[in-house]
Design a protein around this motif. Sequence first.
Motif, PDB file in Angstrom:
ATOM      1  N   ASP A  90      40.106 -30.281  -5.974  1.00  0.00           N
ATOM      2  CA  ASP A  90      39.181 -29.364  -5.288  1.00  0.00           C
ATOM      3  C   ASP A  90      39.424 -27.922  -5.731  1.00  0.00           C
ATOM      4  OD1 ASP A  90      37.972 -31.358  -3.903  1.00  0.00           O
ATOM      5  OD2 ASP A  90      38.942 -30.965  -1.993  1.00  0.00           O
ATOM      6  N   TYR A  91      40.691 -27.544  -5.755  1.00  0.00           N
ATOM      7  CA  TYR A  91      41.081 -26.171  -6.094  1.00  0.00           C
ATOM      8  C   TYR A  91      40.733 -25.834  -7.550  1.00  0.00           C
ATOM      9  CZ  TYR A  91      44.114 -22.186  -7.101  1.00  0.00           C
ATOM     10  OH  TYR A  91      44.596 -20.982  -7.514  1.00  0.00           O
ATOM     11  N   VAL A  92      41.045 -26.761  -8.467  1.00  0.00           N
ATOM     12  CA  VAL A  92      40.816 -26.521  -9.893  1.00  0.00           C
ATOM     13  C   VAL A  92      39.321 -26.483 -10.211  1.00  0.00           C
ATOM     14  CG1 VAL A  92      41.129 -27.489 -12.209  1.00  0.00           C
ATOM     15  CG2 VAL A  92      43.038 -27.491 -10.592  1.00  0.00           C
ATOM     16  N   SER A  93      38.556 -27.425  -9.616  1.00  0.00           N
ATOM     17  CA  SER A  93      37.124 -27.518  -9.921  1.00  0.00           C
ATOM     18  C   SER A  93      36.299 -26.454  -9.203  1.00  0.00           C
ATOM     19  CB  SER A  93      36.589 -28.901  -9.535  1.00  0.00           C
ATOM     20  OG  SER A  93      36.658 -29.087  -8.131  1.00  0.00           O
ATOM     21  N   GLY A  94      36.849 -25.939  -8.114  1.00  0.00           N
ATOM     22  CA  GLY A  94      36.107 -24.963  -7.340  1.00  0.00           C
ATOM     23  C   GLY A  94      35.049 -25.568  -6.443  1.00  0.00           C
ATOM     24  N   GLU A  95      35.047 -26.918  -6.367  1.00  0.00           N
ATOM     25  CA  GLU A  95      34.084 -27.633  -5.526  1.00  0.00           C
ATOM     26  C   GLU A  95      34.834 -28.430  -4.457  1.00  0.00           C
ATOM     27  OE1 GLU A  95      31.571 -30.058  -7.865  1.00  0.00           O
ATOM     28  OE2 GLU A  95      30.906 -28.433  -9.185  1.00  0.00           O
ATOM     29  N   LYS A  96      34.232 -28.559  -3.297  1.00  0.00           N
ATOM     30  CA  LYS A  96      34.839 -29.297  -2.200  1.00  0.00           C
ATOM     31  C   LYS A  96      34.231 -30.691  -2.128  1.00  0.00           C
ATOM     32  CE  LYS A  96      37.373 -29.862   1.491  1.00  0.00           C
ATOM     33  NZ  LYS A  96      38.842 -29.976   1.385  1.00  0.00           N
ATOM     34  N   PHE A  97      35.094 -31.720  -2.246  1.00  0.00           N
ATOM     35  CA  PHE A  97      34.607 -33.085  -2.130  1.00  0.00           C
ATOM     36  C   PHE A  97      34.255 -33.394  -0.678  1.00  0.00           C
ATOM     37  CE2 PHE A  97      36.513 -33.219  -6.225  1.00  0.00           C
ATOM     38  CZ  PHE A  97      35.851 -34.215  -6.912  1.00  0.00           C
ATOM     39  N   ASN A  98      33.286 -34.293  -0.511  1.00  0.00           N
ATOM     40  CA  ASN A  98      32.812 -34.638   0.832  1.00  0.00           C
ATOM     41  C   ASN A  98      33.774 -35.633   1.480  1.00  0.00           C
ATOM     42  OD1 ASN A  98      31.290 -34.972   3.117  1.00  0.00           O
ATOM     43  ND2 ASN A  98      29.831 -36.390   2.170  1.00  0.00           N
ATOM     44  N   THR A  99      34.882 -35.120   1.972  1.00  0.00           N
ATOM     45  CA  THR A  99      35.889 -35.993   2.597  1.00  0.00           C
ATOM     46  C   THR A  99      35.773 -35.935   4.115  1.00  0.00           C
ATOM     47  OG1 THR A  99      37.501 -34.196   2.558  1.00  0.00           O
ATOM     48  CG2 THR A  99      37.531 -35.735   0.709  1.00  0.00           C
ATOM     49  N   ASN A 100      35.890 -37.089   4.719  1.00  0.00           N
ATOM     50  CA  ASN A 100      35.937 -37.192   6.177  1.00  0.00           C
ATOM     51  C   ASN A 100      36.853 -38.361   6.510  1.00  0.00           C
ATOM     52  OD1 ASN A 100      35.476 -36.969   8.920  1.00  0.00           O
ATOM     53  ND2 ASN A 100      33.581 -38.160   8.854  1.00  0.00           N
ATOM     54  N   TYR A 101      38.162 -38.131   6.424  1.00  0.00           N
ATOM     55  CA  TYR A 101      39.123 -39.210   6.570  1.00  0.00           C
ATOM     56  C   TYR A 101      39.056 -39.833   7.962  1.00  0.00           C
ATOM     57  CZ  TYR A 101      41.190 -37.298   2.301  1.00  0.00           C
ATOM     58  OH  TYR A 101      41.391 -36.865   1.018  1.00  0.00           O
ATOM     59  N   ILE A 102      39.051 -41.168   8.006  1.00  0.00           N
ATOM     60  CA  ILE A 102      39.107 -41.914   9.266  1.00  0.00           C
ATOM     61  C   ILE A 102      40.180 -42.992   9.136  1.00  0.00           C
ATOM     62  CG2 ILE A 102      36.667 -41.520   9.786  1.00  0.00           C
ATOM     63  CD1 ILE A 102      36.107 -44.388   8.849  1.00  0.00           C
ATOM     64  N   ASP A 103      40.554 -43.620  10.260  1.00  0.00           N
ATOM     65  CA  ASP A 103      41.476 -44.750  10.208  1.00  0.00           C
ATOM     66  C   ASP A 103      40.775 -45.909   9.506  1.00  0.00           C
ATOM     67  OD1 ASP A 103      43.015 -43.097  11.736  1.00  0.00           O
ATOM     68  OD2 ASP A 103      42.843 -44.256  13.585  1.00  0.00           O
TER      69      ASP A 103
END
Length: 217
Positions: A90-103
Amino acid sequence: MRKILLLMMLFSFCSTAVFSQNKNDETTLDELIINSKAKKKIKKHKLSGRPAYNSIDQDEFIITGVHDIPKGKISNVTFYFNTSFVDFVDYVSGEKFNTNYIDVKLGLLIYEMKDNKEIGEIVSDCELTFMVPHNHKGAYKIDLSKIDIPDDKFFIGFKVLSKTNKGENNIYIRLFENDEYLSFSEIYVKDFSNPEKDTKMIISNFAHLKMTFEILQ
């Protein structure tokens, strides 16, 4: 009379000494038997390479072929989930992945590997399940001591058993790229002849599960 008495005393002393010596010998022998057990050592075997990662959704699976593993009984395997590598990309690419961690509940899969490296008979079909919590990051160790794993080569991985949210990355798996290994995934693809229907496909995966095995020798 005095000589007879002295001889009797000497005989009694010698008998006591011999009896005492025999008793000591027996005690020493027992101690040697108790302390004769040898300890087993643990050998670690890692599968890793150029870093990669991917998300996995409900009912999908991934398995990676394992070969040339050291001799011994595999006691456990460690997989890696939701690692900080995702944050780094995320930091290197400058883009935020669509993460929504769940169990996420996963089921362990183990297959035999045929001589032509194709998937063989199933050894473990999700009998062993485990939950990866939404706040987990990194190594996750699974006990394999009660599973009869093939000695020379096999496929191992897991399937997503719980519900995940479509369009969201609810769990990430740490992978690696290396041409020496082979992995397969089961994914859902759109049926263009019927847009409302998804079709299951088993495909060769672009990367492989990063794993660490512990082997009793």
